[in-house]
Design a protein around this motif. Structure first.
Motif, PDB file in Angstrom:
ATOM      1  N   GLU A   1       0.784  -1.028  -0.008  1.00 61.42           N
ATOM      2  CA  GLU A   1       0.052   0.327  -0.061  1.00 61.42           C
ATOM      3  C   GLU A   1       0.803   1.427  -0.052  1.00 61.42           C
ATOM      4  OE1 GLU A   1      -3.328   2.280   2.707  1.00 61.42           O
ATOM      5  OE2 GLU A   1      -3.176   0.133   2.684  1.00 61.42           O
ATOM      6  N   LEU A   2       0.557   2.137  -1.050  1.00 64.11           N
ATOM      7  CA  LEU A   2       1.338   3.190  -1.127  1.00 64.11           C
ATOM      8  C   LEU A   2       0.782   4.318  -0.115  1.00 64.11           C
ATOM      9  CD1 LEU A   2       3.680   5.077  -2.586  1.00 64.11           C
ATOM     10  CD2 LEU A   2       2.246   5.292  -4.254  1.00 64.11           C
ATOM     11  N   ALA A   3      -0.664   4.786  -0.751  1.00 64.19           N
ATOM     12  CA  ALA A   3      -1.501   5.757  -0.031  1.00 64.19           C
ATOM     13  C   ALA A   3      -2.852   5.507   0.112  1.00 64.19           C
ATOM     14  CB  ALA A   3      -0.982   6.837  -0.659  1.00 64.19           C
ATOM     15  N   ALA A   4      -3.520   6.116   1.123  1.00 64.76           N
ATOM     16  CA  ALA A   4      -4.794   6.141   0.959  1.00 64.76           C
ATOM     17  C   ALA A   4      -5.234   7.572   1.016  1.00 64.76           C
ATOM     18  CB  ALA A   4      -5.100   5.600   2.507  1.00 64.76           C
ATOM     19  N   LEU A   5      -6.406   7.831   0.185  1.00 59.24           N
ATOM     20  CA  LEU A   5      -6.681   9.307  -0.222  1.00 59.24           C
ATOM     21  C   LEU A   5      -8.137   9.403   0.361  1.00 59.24           C
ATOM     22  CD1 LEU A   5      -4.735   8.366  -2.658  1.00 59.24           C
ATOM     23  CD2 LEU A   5      -5.524  10.631  -3.611  1.00 59.24           C
TER      24      LEU A   5
ATOM     25  N   LYS B   1      11.283   5.315  -2.640  1.00 55.99           N
ATOM     26  CA  LYS B   1      11.795   5.842  -1.264  1.00 55.99           C
ATOM     27  C   LYS B   1      10.377   5.843  -0.289  1.00 55.99           C
ATOM     28  CE  LYS B   1      15.391   8.571  -3.649  1.00 55.99           C
ATOM     29  NZ  LYS B   1      16.033  10.067  -3.865  1.00 55.99           N
ATOM     30  N   LYS B   2       9.260   5.560  -0.783  1.00 57.04           N
ATOM     31  CA  LYS B   2       8.238   5.793   0.049  1.00 57.04           C
ATOM     32  C   LYS B   2       8.086   7.185   0.310  1.00 57.04           C
ATOM     33  CE  LYS B   2       8.487   1.318   1.719  1.00 57.04           C
ATOM     34  NZ  LYS B   2       8.514   0.108   2.892  1.00 57.04           N
ATOM     35  N   LEU B   3       7.976   8.334  -0.496  1.00 61.63           N
ATOM     36  CA  LEU B   3       8.193   9.374  -0.157  1.00 61.63           C
ATOM     37  C   LEU B   3       7.138  10.214  -1.248  1.00 61.63           C
ATOM     38  CD1 LEU B   3       9.662  12.122   1.032  1.00 61.63           C
ATOM     39  CD2 LEU B   3      11.009  12.058  -1.091  1.00 61.63           C
ATOM     40  N   LEU B   4       6.264  11.028  -0.561  1.00 64.69           N
ATOM     41  CA  LEU B   4       5.134  12.153  -1.047  1.00 64.69           C
ATOM     42  C   LEU B   4       6.206  13.263  -1.429  1.00 64.69           C
ATOM     43  CD1 LEU B   4       2.501  12.872  -2.394  1.00 64.69           C
ATOM     44  CD2 LEU B   4       2.152  13.791   0.045  1.00 64.69           C
ATOM     45  N   ALA B   5       6.550  13.431  -3.134  1.00 63.75           N
ATOM     46  CA  ALA B   5       7.507  14.222  -3.455  1.00 63.75           C
ATOM     47  C   ALA B   5       6.852  15.708  -3.409  1.00 63.75           C
ATOM     48  CB  ALA B   5       8.297  13.985  -4.619  1.00 63.75           C
TER      49      ALA B   5
ATOM     50  N   VAL C   1     -27.704   4.473  -4.424  1.00 68.78           N
ATOM     51  CA  VAL C   1     -27.378   5.840  -4.984  1.00 68.78           C
ATOM     52  C   VAL C   1     -28.187   6.840  -4.114  1.00 68.78           C
ATOM     53  CG1 VAL C   1     -27.828   7.327  -6.956  1.00 68.78           C
ATOM     54  CG2 VAL C   1     -26.952   5.147  -7.447  1.00 68.78           C
ATOM     55  N   GLY C   2     -27.323   7.714  -3.797  1.00 69.00           N
ATOM     56  CA  GLY C   2     -27.792   8.931  -2.801  1.00 69.00           C
ATOM     57  C   GLY C   2     -27.874   8.678  -1.567  1.00 69.00           C
ATOM     58  N   LYS C   3     -27.635   7.530  -1.073  1.00 69.76           N
ATOM     59  CA  LYS C   3     -27.781   6.997   0.318  1.00 69.76           C
ATOM     60  C   LYS C   3     -26.368   6.744   0.948  1.00 69.76           C
ATOM     61  CE  LYS C   3     -32.110   4.395  -0.415  1.00 69.76           C
ATOM     62  NZ  LYS C   3     -32.799   3.183  -0.422  1.00 69.76           N
ATOM     63  N   ILE C   4     -25.405   6.657   0.317  1.00 68.60           N
ATOM     64  CA  ILE C   4     -24.156   6.487   0.502  1.00 68.60           C
ATOM     65  C   ILE C   4     -23.024   7.234  -0.202  1.00 68.60           C
ATOM     66  CG2 ILE C   4     -22.124   4.685   0.932  1.00 68.60           C
ATOM     67  CD1 ILE C   4     -24.104   2.466   1.265  1.00 68.60           C
ATOM     68  N   ALA C   5     -22.160   8.072   0.644  1.00 66.58           N
ATOM     69  CA  ALA C   5     -21.167   8.975   0.065  1.00 66.58           C
ATOM     70  C   ALA C   5     -20.351   8.296  -0.648  1.00 66.58           C
ATOM     71  CB  ALA C   5     -20.861  10.024   1.019  1.00 66.58           C
ATOM     72  N   ALA C   6     -19.688   8.746  -1.737  1.00 65.62           N
ATOM     73  CA  ALA C   6     -18.462   8.371  -2.213  1.00 65.62           C
ATOM     74  C   ALA C   6     -17.241   8.401  -1.308  1.00 65.62           C
ATOM     75  CB  ALA C   6     -18.020   8.981  -3.419  1.00 65.62           C
ATOM     76  N   VAL C   7     -16.272   7.283  -1.309  1.00 66.47           N
ATOM     77  CA  VAL C   7     -15.364   7.380  -0.262  1.00 66.47           C
ATOM     78  C   VAL C   7     -13.856   7.557  -1.044  1.00 66.47           C
ATOM     79  CG1 VAL C   7     -16.745   6.327   1.500  1.00 66.47           C
ATOM     80  CG2 VAL C   7     -15.476   4.734  -0.086  1.00 66.47           C
ATOM     81  N   GLY C   8     -12.909   7.576  -0.449  1.00 61.78           N
ATOM     82  CA  GLY C   8     -11.640   7.589  -1.033  1.00 61.78           C
ATOM     83  C   GLY C   8     -11.164   6.196  -1.297  1.00 61.78           C
ATOM     84  N   GLY C   9      -9.932   6.380  -2.100  1.00 61.99           N
ATOM     85  CA  GLY C   9      -9.285   4.943  -2.458  1.00 61.99           C
ATOM     86  C   GLY C   9      -7.794   4.817  -2.121  1.00 61.99           C
ATOM     87  N   LYS C  10      -7.344   3.721  -2.258  1.00 61.82           N
ATOM     88  CA  LYS C  10      -5.979   3.370  -1.885  1.00 61.82           C
ATOM     89  C   LYS C  10      -5.195   2.841  -3.119  1.00 61.82           C
ATOM     90  CE  LYS C  10      -7.338   1.356   2.568  1.00 61.82           C
ATOM     91  NZ  LYS C  10      -7.090   0.057   3.325  1.00 61.82           N
TER      92      LYS C  10
END
Length: 365
Positions: free
Chosen positions: A25-29, A62-66, A341-350
């Protein structure tokens, strides 16, 4: 035109990834991911954009957010010019240069406006979003919009060379040599010659049953792979000769057997990429798997599983230019279900990264 397509794949042993650590896993947004793209010419940096207007550049070795940039609008597509310049296609129909040195975006190089009939008060220009962006002939770029506009863009003069309004929406697009191949509404494919954009040089029906999702030209330039929402991939050739058309075929993928119901659960194909060295075909799907295909032999070579329980849908995929790294964006797609649809909000990703070996992508001799 005969629309009956062979659906034939030889049986093959499936090598599953040994454990959950095969993907790191690199990142979660916090917001859904809109595009991932390996940088060029570097192979250890990955560009990630999300719908909250953030653009992130990771050095994953480098596991770095540049770099972290704020975009004027969500970025849907990325293209690299031959001058090592990065351009972004936005949801609002603009093309802008990404200036990493000064940490900002340029003013619009190209701006495509949606017709008044497609505009709404809340989102005025979404239908003109740049959904595909490709290098065309080594010097220029071509972009497509949802509403069917094709734009040839010259990065040297920072202007549009041509704008062509095609008939119908564009779902996917790719380029090889001077050909621009687009998957359209109503299961149609059009092939355009960039040297003469007066009309498409070929029009044909896909033979698939449902909407196209991705299109990638063969590395040889002889044809293209086209995927659909019902877990199918079509391997098609440009040449109309009978000898070429006899070689085309379609196959099923990204389906999970429901033992209780006794039928397959079908997932959309969400990613198509040819390996840059071995030319094997990678497909990603809503089932959370990446399949590797020796498509010349019509065999599936490997099944790469990311092993996340939730979220599991793979929304985007890319392979580094040296062919040694695979990146996938994984998200929860529950909010897209009709009943929710309309009941659950969109969530982030990985973002997940996997180093590729010859065993993963090289066909056996």
């Amino acid at each position: 035109m005969n629309l009956e397509i062979k659906q034939h794949f030889l049986s093959a042993d499936i090598n599953r990834s040994p454990n959950a650590m095969s993907f790191l896993e690199l990142a979660a947004l916090e917001s859904p991911i809109s595009v991932i793209k390996y940088s060029m010419p570097a192979n250890d940096t990955l560009l990630v954009a999300s719908y909250d207007n953030n653009v992130l550049l990771y050095n994953y070795s480098k596991k770095l957010l540049a770099v972290k940039l704020a975009s004027p609008a969500p970025v849907l597509s990325i293209a690299y010019s031959s001058h090592r310049t990065t351009y972004a296609g936005h949801l609002d129909g603009t093309i802008r240069e990404i200036d990493f040195e000064n940490m900002n975006f340029s003013r619009p190089c190209v701006s495509i406006q949606a017709p008044d009939s497609a505009k709404t008060d809340s989102v005025p220009n979404v239908s003109s979003g740049i959904n595909c962006f490709r290098l065309l002939d080594g010097t220029s770029l071509v972009a497509s919009t949802f509403l069917g506009v094709l734009v040839q863009f010259d990065p040297r003069s920072l202007r549009a060379l041509h704008k062509t309004q095609t008939q119908g929406k564009i779902f996917a697009m790719d380029t090889c040599n001077s050909k621009i191949t687009v998957a359209k509404l109503q299961l149609a494919v059009e092939v355009w010659d960039a040297r003469n954009m007066a009309a498409p040089v070929h029009k044909r029906l896909t033979g698939l049953r449902f909407q196209a999702t991705n299109l990638r030209c063969f590395p040889s330039g002889d044809g293209y792979a086209l995927s659909s929402v019902d877990g199918r991939v079509l391997m098609e050739y440009y040449e109309d000769l009978a000898s070429a058309q006899e070689q085309k075929f379609a196959f099923k993928c990204h389906r999970i057997k429901d033992k209780e119901a006794g039928e397959d659960v079908v997932y959309p194909v969400t990613g198509l990429e040819f390996h840059p060295q071995y030319e094997t075909l990678f497909t990603a799907g809503g089932d959370g798997n990446v399949c590797v295909w020796n498509w010349a032999k019509r065999k599936r070579m490997k099944l790469l599983c990311h092993h996340l329980e939730l979220p599991r849908l793979i929304s985007h995929m890319d392979i580094s230019g040296d062919g040694q790294s695979l990146a996938i964006a994984v998200s929860d797609d529950l909010y897209t279900r009709a009943s929710l649809v309309g009941k659950i909000a969109a969530v982030g990703g990985k973002i997940l990264i996997r180093n590729l070996t010859d065993a993963d992508c090289k066909p056996k001799s």
